[in-house]
Design a protein around this motif. Sequence first.
Motif, PDB file in Angstrom:
ATOM      1  N   ASP A   9      81.375  48.774  63.690  1.00 47.95           N
ATOM      2  CA  ASP A   9      80.751  48.222  62.267  1.00 47.95           C
ATOM      3  C   ASP A   9      79.117  49.079  62.300  1.00 47.95           C
ATOM      4  O   ASP A   9      78.525  48.142  62.925  1.00 47.95           O
ATOM      5  CB  ASP A   9      81.329  46.804  61.730  1.00 47.95           C
ATOM      6  CG  ASP A   9      83.041  46.477  61.769  1.00 47.95           C
ATOM      7  OD1 ASP A   9      83.773  47.526  62.179  1.00 47.95           O
ATOM      8  OD2 ASP A   9      83.351  45.583  61.784  1.00 47.95           O
ATOM      9  N   ARG A  65      76.211  49.079  59.579  1.00 46.77           N
ATOM     10  CA  ARG A  65      75.187  48.593  58.727  1.00 46.77           C
ATOM     11  C   ARG A  65      74.074  49.306  59.104  1.00 46.77           C
ATOM     12  O   ARG A  65      73.577  49.379  59.954  1.00 46.77           O
ATOM     13  CB  ARG A  65      75.027  46.896  58.686  1.00 46.77           C
ATOM     14  CG  ARG A  65      76.385  45.717  58.406  1.00 46.77           C
ATOM     15  CD  ARG A  65      75.233  44.423  58.819  1.00 46.77           C
ATOM     16  NE  ARG A  65      77.170  43.503  58.649  1.00 46.77           N
ATOM     17  CZ  ARG A  65      77.584  43.444  57.717  1.00 46.77           C
ATOM     18  NH1 ARG A  65      76.948  43.698  56.433  1.00 46.77           N
ATOM     19  NH2 ARG A  65      78.074  42.552  57.227  1.00 46.77           N
ATOM     20  N   LYS A  89      70.144  50.665  56.858  1.00 46.45           N
ATOM     21  CA  LYS A  89      69.018  50.754  54.710  1.00 46.45           C
ATOM     22  C   LYS A  89      69.299  51.688  54.540  1.00 46.45           C
ATOM     23  O   LYS A  89      68.585  52.774  55.548  1.00 46.45           O
ATOM     24  CB  LYS A  89      68.219  49.762  54.861  1.00 46.45           C
ATOM     25  CG  LYS A  89      68.899  48.229  54.312  1.00 46.45           C
ATOM     26  CD  LYS A  89      67.189  47.421  54.665  1.00 46.45           C
ATOM     27  CE  LYS A  89      67.352  46.827  53.431  1.00 46.45           C
ATOM     28  NZ  LYS A  89      66.611  45.765  52.345  1.00 46.45           N
ATOM     29  N   LEU A  90      69.429  52.539  53.658  1.00 45.25           N
ATOM     30  CA  LEU A  90      69.249  53.439  53.687  1.00 45.25           C
ATOM     31  C   LEU A  90      68.769  54.304  52.167  1.00 45.25           C
ATOM     32  O   LEU A  90      69.533  53.950  51.111  1.00 45.25           O
ATOM     33  CB  LEU A  90      70.565  54.731  53.158  1.00 45.25           C
ATOM     34  CG  LEU A  90      70.114  56.039  53.227  1.00 45.25           C
ATOM     35  CD1 LEU A  90      69.250  57.130  53.893  1.00 45.25           C
ATOM     36  CD2 LEU A  90      71.136  57.052  53.718  1.00 45.25           C
ATOM     37  N   ARG A 148      68.689  49.988  50.258  1.00 43.19           N
ATOM     38  CA  ARG A 148      69.661  49.688  49.856  1.00 43.19           C
ATOM     39  C   ARG A 148      70.781  49.806  50.692  1.00 43.19           C
ATOM     40  O   ARG A 148      70.643  50.476  51.563  1.00 43.19           O
ATOM     41  CB  ARG A 148      70.842  50.753  48.998  1.00 43.19           C
ATOM     42  CG  ARG A 148      72.119  50.301  48.299  1.00 43.19           C
ATOM     43  CD  ARG A 148      72.483  51.030  47.376  1.00 43.19           C
ATOM     44  NE  ARG A 148      74.112  50.212  46.777  1.00 43.19           N
ATOM     45  CZ  ARG A 148      75.010  50.761  46.084  1.00 43.19           C
ATOM     46  NH1 ARG A 148      74.975  52.302  45.419  1.00 43.19           N
ATOM     47  NH2 ARG A 148      76.336  50.903  45.979  1.00 43.19           N
ATOM     48  N   GLU A 149      71.134  48.423  51.099  1.00 43.45           N
ATOM     49  CA  GLU A 149      72.087  48.302  52.152  1.00 43.45           C
ATOM     50  C   GLU A 149      73.517  49.182  52.191  1.00 43.45           C
ATOM     51  O   GLU A 149      73.885  48.654  51.409  1.00 43.45           O
ATOM     52  CB  GLU A 149      72.315  47.153  52.862  1.00 43.45           C
ATOM     53  CG  GLU A 149      73.094  46.818  53.974  1.00 43.45           C
ATOM     54  CD  GLU A 149      72.084  45.200  54.946  1.00 43.45           C
ATOM     55  OE1 GLU A 149      73.668  44.962  55.460  1.00 43.45           O
ATOM     56  OE2 GLU A 149      72.143  44.389  53.881  1.00 43.45           O
ATOM     57  N   TRP A 150      74.042  49.721  53.252  1.00 45.07           N
ATOM     58  CA  TRP A 150      75.082  50.036  53.630  1.00 45.07           C
ATOM     59  C   TRP A 150      76.182  49.445  55.132  1.00 45.07           C
ATOM     60  O   TRP A 150      75.748  49.176  55.683  1.00 45.07           O
ATOM     61  CB  TRP A 150      75.122  51.301  54.053  1.00 45.07           C
ATOM     62  CG  TRP A 150      74.526  52.226  52.508  1.00 45.07           C
ATOM     63  CD1 TRP A 150      73.079  52.396  52.494  1.00 45.07           C
ATOM     64  CD2 TRP A 150      75.597  53.579  51.871  1.00 45.07           C
ATOM     65  NE1 TRP A 150      73.247  53.186  51.687  1.00 45.07           N
ATOM     66  CE2 TRP A 150      74.155  53.361  50.356  1.00 45.07           C
ATOM     67  CE3 TRP A 150      76.543  53.010  50.832  1.00 45.07           C
ATOM     68  CZ2 TRP A 150      74.216  53.877  49.683  1.00 45.07           C
ATOM     69  CZ3 TRP A 150      76.389  53.922  49.737  1.00 45.07           C
ATOM     70  CH2 TRP A 150      75.847  54.486  49.790  1.00 45.07           C
ATOM     71  N   PHE A 151      77.637  49.349  54.636  1.00 46.67           N
ATOM     72  CA  PHE A 151      78.420  48.827  55.700  1.00 46.67           C
ATOM     73  C   PHE A 151      79.523  49.863  55.481  1.00 46.67           C
ATOM     74  O   PHE A 151      80.177  50.254  54.979  1.00 46.67           O
ATOM     75  CB  PHE A 151      78.582  47.229  55.084  1.00 46.67           C
ATOM     76  CG  PHE A 151      79.813  47.036  56.069  1.00 46.67           C
ATOM     77  CD1 PHE A 151      79.425  46.729  57.302  1.00 46.67           C
ATOM     78  CD2 PHE A 151      80.595  46.145  55.694  1.00 46.67           C
ATOM     79  CE1 PHE A 151      80.323  46.149  58.302  1.00 46.67           C
ATOM     80  CE2 PHE A 151      81.989  46.080  56.353  1.00 46.67           C
ATOM     81  CZ  PHE A 151      81.452  45.239  57.716  1.00 46.67           C
ATOM     82  N   LEU A 152      80.249  50.195  56.711  1.00 40.39           N
ATOM     83  CA  LEU A 152      80.993  51.592  57.266  1.00 40.39           C
ATOM     84  C   LEU A 152      81.965  50.610  57.535  1.00 40.39           C
ATOM     85  O   LEU A 152      81.484  50.559  59.742  1.00 40.39           O
ATOM     86  CB  LEU A 152      80.538  52.383  57.609  1.00 40.39           C
ATOM     87  CG  LEU A 152      79.924  53.426  57.112  1.00 40.39           C
ATOM     88  CD1 LEU A 152      79.187  54.461  57.403  1.00 40.39           C
ATOM     89  CD2 LEU A 152      80.075  53.738  56.099  1.00 40.39           C
TER      90      LEU A 152
END
Length: 64
Positions: free
Chosen positions: A33, A35, A37-38, A41-45
Amino acid sequence: MIRWLLVIFVALIFISWFTPLLGKLGFGKLPGDVRFKLFGREWFLPFTTTIVLSALASVISKIL
């Protein structure tokens, strides 16, 4: 077409309800999983969590 839109809508509601519970059980923190930051903003896949939950749903559907 309307039936599939309704099914997707209901599935999204259930997913949003069960997300905190799944987080407490450890889903979303599995290896694989991602996680990051880009652009502030924090992104979660959740790759691994998606595969595990899909396999679990498949096993349940085969049993029932």
